[in-house]
Design an enzyme around this catalytic site. Sequence first.
Site: not given
Length: 331
Positions: A173, A267, A297
């Site tokens: 991320s 995501d 995610h």
Amino acid sequence: MSGSTASHGPERLAPGARELMDLLTAAFPDVGATVHDAAEARRILALSMPEPPRLPEVGEVCDRLIPGPEGAPEVPVRVYRPYGEGPARAGAPTVVFFHGGGWVLGSLDSHDTTARAMCSASGSVVVSVDYRLAPEARFPEPAEDAYAAVCWAAENITSLGGDPQALLVAGDSAGGNLAAVCTIMARERGGPRIAHQSLIYPSTDPLAETESRRLNAEGYFLTEAAMRWFGAQYFGPDSDPTHHYAAPLRADLAGLPPAHVITAGCDPLCDEGRAYAAKLREAGVAVTEAHFPGMFHGFLAVGELLPDASEAMAGLGKVIAMTVSDRKIDG
């Protein structure tokens, strides 16, 4: 990162994923919606995160402080060493790992299981980096901490037990963003030679307007409201989110190290991760991809509880192991 978990239309998540995603969502502060203070968000997260059912086994774990950027504080890191001598008897790969959390949340502890799993799956030395967080440290300070950690790892790679030719960066991320940015910094600054970048559902353009951001804006753990809040904390009113140290997708990617990019179909960041992989290929960089259409995610955090998470980590481990001493990665 949290928000409504109601399904929009037909179920797109893989079997078993929604229940685990909902547990993660419940543990995360509802930033950008009901929680707007970073310190409060961290307090909520620290109190609510469940203990992992089983920690992946590694050979050794130690915490230490390393030099930060010039004029900045020292940076805490946690070093994980694998069992045995590592692949090829020439020393292990060394992975400098940056945790996710929107540049605002996350810590060495929040990603301890992920770092252990990476060390175990790859036989690598993993240096997990506790870079400064926003809004107390805004762009580009966390990126500069990340690059300082890469430089330190390169300078100390032999004492860490690593192969000098197998220095990698990795992150999930926002940490994937920092990992990608470090490769650009190293190229521009004549810095350490990075052999590979492993990017796990990375943020590559904070201002991206993509179909995956529209389709997955709510109901899949990471929400559009949370992403806007994270961006506001990291960049503040004065930073430029289009700078290539913030948005590596907007950079010239020629000459960067080979990459492995993991993306999840449910995501918001899916499309920009896949676009980054495509742009790397266009620039002549070797790329492998692992796309999981039914995942959300953050899915690697659930580890062995989801088959796709196990598969993603096993694949990542193989890619990392292949960087040791003249073993090639095919794009």
